[in-house]
Motif scaffolding. Structure first.
Motif: not given
Length: 294
Positions: A268-279
């Motif tokens: 989360v950068v500047d109040g928004r999700v910029v990346g997600v990792e899932t397994w």
């Protein structure tokens, strides 16, 4: 020092050693193996002639990790399966609103994003950079591990540092803000609200999902609309979201009928999700300690 006292002294350093090994190796299983091997070496050596037990153990773990990295590189050349792109193992710890020292260190060093960058470095560069820049080990102590002079070891770390700075690794928001945004993401998904979901995602957000080596490794999705629609598609009332920390960042363990279905980590950068990792690889999910979620 008798065996009980030696074991007690070692336990005081276990969490730190696991953090060092995980940061170098990016694998929970290999990190645990490295720590166990360090204990066996300490037990054989004894502590009578060790002036600084923590420093000695950190050095030993560094040597073990270096050998593991070299073995891994050889194995990748020989195995097609090991050439499949994989995400580093998630290091899942409980979320209680506070971060222990090791988790704060992981968060400050950018967690999974940095592990991906480190995986592009040679074994000696990786050891020199991690031990010195992340854990403050002097170059004089690292040099024997990588079989270089202190000056050459300094150059290894310097080259690694330049490569890390040349990437797009970003600094995430403070932990409390991360959690607010991630909670908003799951609330919108649960409500089936596409507009709210898109609102918490950066326009160029990237989701990387590790399906496991036998299912093709990492699959990547890009863009807020694509990822929001996927989130709605996979939202299900029987899937329960448990807040956790994943490598020091806001994450979640998703369970289905009390079994772990997936692990998710958010940047989360500047109040928004910029990346997600899932397994979703069962072998990786089996590494999640049951006590980290409830």
């Amino acid at each position: 020092m008798n065996d009980d006292a030696l074991a007690a002294a070692f336990e005081q350093h276990r969490r730190h050693l696991h953090t060092v090994a995980y940061r170098v190796l990016g694998s929970v299983t290999e990190a645990e193996d490295a720590v166990q091997e360090a204990w066996l070496r300490l037990h054989r050596t004894g502590a009578a002639e060790i002036d600084n037990l923590g420093g000695w153990l950190t050095t030993v773990v560094g040597r073990i990790a270096l050998n593991t990295l070299r073995s891994r590189a050889t194995r990748r050349e020989d195995s097609l399966e090991d050439r499949v792109e994989r995400l580093p193992d998630p290091l899942v710890t409980p979320y209680d609103g506070a971060q222990p020292e090791e988790q704060a260190l992981l968060a400050d060093s950018v967690g999974l994003a940095l592990l991906v960058v480190l995986d592009q470095l040679g074994p000696a560069e990786r050891i020199a950079f991690v031990l010195h820049d992340l854990f403050g080990v002097p170059f004089d102590d690292i040099a024997p591990i990588v079989e270089r002079t202190p000056a050459a070891t300094r150059q290894l770390a310097s080259r690694a540092r330049r490569r890390v700075r040349g990437t797009d690794v970003v600094r995430p928001d403070r932990p409390a803000r991360q959690r607010e945004v991630v909670d908003a993401f799951f609330a919108a998904a649960h409500a089936g609200d596409l507009e709210r979901l898109v609102g918490v995602l950066a326009p160029d957000v990237v989701l990387r999902s590790d399906l496991g080596a036998l299912r093709g490794g990492v699959v990547e999705y890009r863009g807020a609309d694509t990822i929001a629609r996927n989130a709605l598609m996979f939202a299900h009332p029987d899937r329960v979201v448990h807040p956790v920390l994943v490598d020091g960042r806001a994450g979640a363990v998703i369970t289905l009928h009390d079994a772990v279905f997936s692990v998710m980590a958010f940047t989360v950068v500047d109040g928004r999700v910029v990346g997600v990792e899932t397994w979703t690889d069962p072998d990786v999910l089996a590494l999640v300690p049951p006590g980290t979620w409830s």
